[in-house]
Design an enzyme around this catalytic site. Sequence first.
Site, mmCIF file in Angstrom:
data_model
loop_
_atom_site.group_PDB
_atom_site.id
_atom_site.type_symbol
_atom_site.label_atom_id
_atom_site.label_comp_id
_atom_site.label_asym_id
_atom_site.label_seq_id
_atom_site.Cartn_x
_atom_site.Cartn_y
_atom_site.Cartn_z
ATOM 1 N N CYS A 165 39.231 27.668 35.753
ATOM 2 C CA CYS A 165 39.469 29.089 35.574
ATOM 3 C C CYS A 165 39.924 29.688 36.900
ATOM 4 O O CYS A 165 39.237 29.568 37.908
ATOM 5 C CB CYS A 165 38.186 29.782 35.101
ATOM 6 S SG CYS A 165 38.359 31.572 35.052
ATOM 7 N N ASN A 169 42.979 43.841 27.587
ATOM 8 C CA ASN A 169 43.137 43.125 26.325
ATOM 9 C C ASN A 169 42.037 42.084 26.288
ATOM 10 O O ASN A 169 41.967 41.236 27.163
ATOM 11 C CB ASN A 169 44.493 42.414 26.266
ATOM 12 C CG ASN A 169 45.641 43.394 26.307
ATOM 13 O OD1 ASN A 169 45.636 44.387 25.589
ATOM 14 N ND2 ASN A 169 46.613 43.123 27.163
ATOM 15 N N HIS A 210 38.047 40.373 32.392
ATOM 16 C CA HIS A 210 38.970 41.037 33.313
ATOM 17 C C HIS A 210 39.821 42.058 32.580
ATOM 18 O O HIS A 210 39.985 41.994 31.366
ATOM 19 C CB HIS A 210 39.888 40.017 34.002
ATOM 20 C CG HIS A 210 40.915 39.404 33.094
ATOM 21 N ND1 HIS A 210 40.605 38.447 32.145
ATOM 22 C CD2 HIS A 210 42.251 39.621 32.967
ATOM 23 C CE1 HIS A 210 41.694 38.098 31.490
ATOM 24 N NE2 HIS A 210 42.716 38.793 31.958
ATOM 25 N N GLN A 257 43.373 44.947 33.471
ATOM 26 C CA GLN A 257 44.618 45.005 34.226
ATOM 27 C C GLN A 257 44.954 46.451 34.576
ATOM 28 O O GLN A 257 44.381 47.381 34.008
ATOM 29 C CB GLN A 257 45.777 44.431 33.406
ATOM 30 C CG GLN A 257 45.602 42.977 33.003
ATOM 31 C CD GLN A 257 46.835 42.475 32.273
ATOM 32 O OE1 GLN A 257 47.942 42.477 32.820
ATOM 33 N NE2 GLN A 257 46.663 42.040 31.040
#
Length: 310
Positions: free
Chosen positions: A42, A121, A134, A136
């Site tokens: 990751c 998202n 996470h 954005q």
Amino acid sequence: MAAVPDDIAGSPLPYRVDPLTGDVAFIVAKRQGRPNLPSSGCPFCVGGIEAPEPYDVFAFTNRWPSIPDGRCEVVLYTSDHDATFWSLGAAGARKVIDLWADRTAALGARDDVAYVLVFENRGPEVGATIAHPHGQIYAFDAIPPRARDELVDPLPDAAWAAAAGDDSERLVATDPAGRWRAWVPFAAGWPYELLVAPAAPRPDLPSLDDADRDALARLLVDVFARLDQLFDGPMPYMMWWHQRPTDGGPWPEARLHLHVAPIYRSANTPRFMAAGELGSHVFFNPVDPVDAAAQLRALPGLTDEERRDG
Ligand SMILES: [Zn+2]
Ligand SMILES: [Zn+2]
């Protein structure tokens, strides 16, 4: 023929305005080269390619930006790969809110940034290629059409208050201090769509004070816990903040709020955006907003103790 808005017409960025519909597009052909999944490990876990050092929360420029010039950032909510937004607890969520506010202020201070869009998202169903929690940020050089629409014809204060009133059948949750409310909009387009806004108007994330941020952290943890409880598993969703433009205008009507569009209409069943909707720009929502709110309200959310302990 649709007119090209002035600020977009003068932009050095590769906007295209469709002459038939007026819709705005960025052609980002280079992004086709981005990997669907990283080949090894990751990238957001500590020691990964994007996060070499230990961190609590962390923002960095997107390696595969949709817009050039450092306008796309990735915001890591935690170093714990398996966390959810609600499992961050209020203390963890507060760190995310602080980072959203800091990045809004930093990007918004650029002369060539007119609007900072903070969004997430969540889940492969909406194209999130990496599971690590996470979000954005896009820093636009012009106010994007949807944000502009809301600012050109803003909802009066009284309408905000009525939408989110304590007696509303569509109210889902408030924080214990009563500073923030989450409710299902009257004309929701998504089955369990939510709006989250402060009871007293605030223009943007940076202007939130300590108490606002703590209260918001508690409410977000509660709301996202409810969404995952609804169908007993991770709810895929899209969420985005609308806030005051950073183009230097005063925008007294700008009112900070969060849109949340969860995409399941029942367990593991996405509600697709279909041709009748794209062709008409009219949404057909299979769940009554009052029922959606009642279902979400009836869930336990998180107890005060869970919120405190994180
Ligand atoms: Zn990870
Ligand atoms: Zn909005």
